[in-house]
Design an enzyme around this catalytic site. Structure first.
Site, PDB file in Angstrom:
ATOM      1  N   GLU A 232       0.034  -1.095   5.504  1.00 14.82           N
ATOM      2  CA  GLU A 232       1.128  -0.764   6.583  1.00 14.82           C
ATOM      3  C   GLU A 232       1.041   0.722   6.953  1.00 14.82           C
ATOM      4  O   GLU A 232       1.366   1.046   7.908  1.00 14.82           O
ATOM      5  CB  GLU A 232       2.401  -1.023   5.918  1.00 14.82           C
ATOM      6  CG  GLU A 232       3.760  -0.991   7.027  1.00 14.82           C
ATOM      7  CD  GLU A 232       4.293   0.664   6.676  1.00 14.82           C
ATOM      8  OE1 GLU A 232       4.909   1.097   7.791  1.00 14.82           O
ATOM      9  OE2 GLU A 232       4.027   1.377   5.987  1.00 14.82           O
ATOM     10  N   GLU A 233       0.555   1.690   5.965  1.00 15.65           N
ATOM     11  CA  GLU A 233       0.429   2.865   6.281  1.00 15.65           C
ATOM     12  C   GLU A 233      -0.492   3.368   7.200  1.00 15.65           C
ATOM     13  O   GLU A 233      -0.646   4.794   7.279  1.00 15.65           O
ATOM     14  CB  GLU A 233       0.375   3.589   4.824  1.00 15.65           C
ATOM     15  CG  GLU A 233       1.467   3.451   3.810  1.00 15.65           C
ATOM     16  CD  GLU A 233       2.892   4.023   4.320  1.00 15.65           C
ATOM     17  OE1 GLU A 233       2.855   4.671   5.428  1.00 15.65           O
ATOM     18  OE2 GLU A 233       3.837   4.010   3.637  1.00 15.65           O
TER      19      GLU A 233
ATOM     20  N   ASP B 208       0.927  -1.082   0.104  1.00 12.67           N
ATOM     21  CA  ASP B 208       0.051  -0.058  -0.164  1.00 12.67           C
ATOM     22  C   ASP B 208       0.770   1.313  -0.094  1.00 12.67           C
ATOM     23  O   ASP B 208       1.931   1.280   0.476  1.00 12.67           O
ATOM     24  CB  ASP B 208      -1.076  -0.011   1.188  1.00 12.67           C
ATOM     25  CG  ASP B 208      -0.278  -0.091   2.618  1.00 12.67           C
ATOM     26  OD1 ASP B 208       0.663  -0.694   2.687  1.00 12.67           O
ATOM     27  OD2 ASP B 208      -0.684   0.781   3.341  1.00 12.67           O
TER      28      ASP B 208
ATOM     29  N   ASP C  16       8.932   4.242  -1.125  1.00 10.94           N
ATOM     30  CA  ASP C  16       8.033   3.469  -0.014  1.00 10.94           C
ATOM     31  C   ASP C  16       6.847   2.835  -0.650  1.00 10.94           C
ATOM     32  O   ASP C  16       5.671   3.301  -0.537  1.00 10.94           O
ATOM     33  CB  ASP C  16       7.688   4.619   0.874  1.00 10.94           C
ATOM     34  CG  ASP C  16       7.303   4.157   2.375  1.00 10.94           C
ATOM     35  OD1 ASP C  16       7.232   2.808   2.541  1.00 10.94           O
ATOM     36  OD2 ASP C  16       6.327   4.977   3.109  1.00 10.94           O
TER      37      ASP C  16
END
Length: 355
Positions: free
Chosen positions: A126-127, A72, A96
């Protein structure tokens, strides 16, 4: 469905991944593409868990390593599609961390006889909040898929090893007073004025800098928000200073919380968020071999990453991926082509597949 060609070079594959928009909680398309690219590979066992894809070798090697990356990104900021300019690849997720994801996919396809068994994990969310994180979910539902002797999280680290990570916690430090009309302020107690003592303590804070496995970590204790006030003519009866503590991985979460409570002794302190750090773990054989294989340079990780989730399962982990972490989440996000190529080359060598 979007198609990923794992026979492309890692830089071009990064561009393909970047051009599949995958803002957190919208990873279905990219997870579908990853799964479709990995399913036909006979040397891998592939499973799907939500929008997290796990691919494993089972060759009976003496060690197992985990190589992981998240699929993501943060929201789009007029930085799609990807574009290449000279030695840089620009676009959302280049740094990223779709450059790292491309390396993972190339390794999964082309390193068919690694000298260690490998688990590749490409995961969702993850974000955003930890409850949505693919590794959080996987550690609850199938923790055996995250176990190994060593783990590499391909977060951007300028293509050098960043070991472990610092822990983080946030607290609210609160003062209280008594409301009164500002024209008759002596009839009340101003809670914002009382907060000056909190800020004075923070100004005098002396950061601890412990050395762990030869790496110097640098703790930080900082006010990040302050709120209070009722109206333009009213003395406030409450003021809250939000403080973030970034603590070295030799402290547990409980020890870090106690330090902060002791530091603000006399004030009302409420813990609002906490995540553990991760010790470097550089003394395990697989970690030593990895560090030697990628050039021997190791830096401490000052931010928090998902290496801590592996450490929580007893798996030593490091960060190693292409890109400058300072560019993560920026509109001008980009990754040097050389970083992607170097990470793939060094990992292939470490896994016994040459360059």
């Amino acid at each position: 469905m979007s198609h990923l060609d794992l026979d492309l070079d890692a830089v071009t594959l990064t561009e393909q991944l970047v051009n599949i928009e995958s803002v957190s909680q919208d990873e279905r398309a990219i997870a579908d593409a990853v799964e479709a690219a990995l399913r036909p590979l006979d040397h891998l066992t592939v499973t799907r868990h939500g929008h997290t894809v796990v691919a494993r070798t089972d060759l009976g090697r003496g060690e197992r390593v985990v190589i992981a990356g998240h699929l993501d990104t943060v929201p789009v900021n007029d930085n799609l599609p990807a574009r290449r300019e000279g030695d840089l690849l620009h676009g959302l997720g280049t740094c990223d961390m779709k450059g790292g994801d491309a390396v993972i996919l190339r390794l999964a396809k082309h390193v068919t006889e690694p000298n260690r068994d490998v688990t590749f994990i490409l995961y969702e969310a993850e974000e955003i909040d930890a409850e949505f994180n693919g590794l959080t979910k996987l550690s609850a539902s199938n923790p055996e898929l995250m176990t190994g002797d060593f783990a590499i999280l391909m977060e951007p680290s300028n293509a050098v090893v960043e070991a472990g990570c610092q822990g983080t916690l946030r607290v609210e430090v609160r003062t209280t007073g008594e409301r009164a009309h500002s024209a008759r302020s002596w009839k009340g107690v101003n809670a914002i004025h009382k907060a000056s003592g909190i800020l004075a303590r923070l100004e005098q804070y002396d950061a601890r800098r412990p050395v762990i496995d030869g790496l110097e970590y640098h703790e930080g204790l900082n006010a990040v928000f302050i709120r209070g006030g009722v109206a333009g003519n009213v003395l406030p009866d409450e003021c809250v200073v939000e403080v973030n503590f970034r603590f070295a991985p030799d402290r547990s979460e409980a020890e870090a919380e106690q330090f902060v409570r002791d530091f603000f002794d006399g004030y009302d302190v409420t813990l609002t968020d906490s995540a553990p750090g991760a010790l470097p773990g550089l003394d395990v054989p697989a970690a030593k071999a990895f560090v030697e294989a990628v050039g021997g340079e190791v830096n401490p990780k000052f931010g928090w990453t998902d290496v801590a989730r592996f450490t929580g399962l007893g798996v030593p982990a490091v960060n190693f991926g292409p890109g400058d972490p300072m560019l993560a989440h920026k509109q001008e996000e980009h990754v040097p082509v050389e970083h992607i190529e170097r990470c793939e080359r060094l990992l292939r060598t470490w896994l016994g597949a040459g360059s």
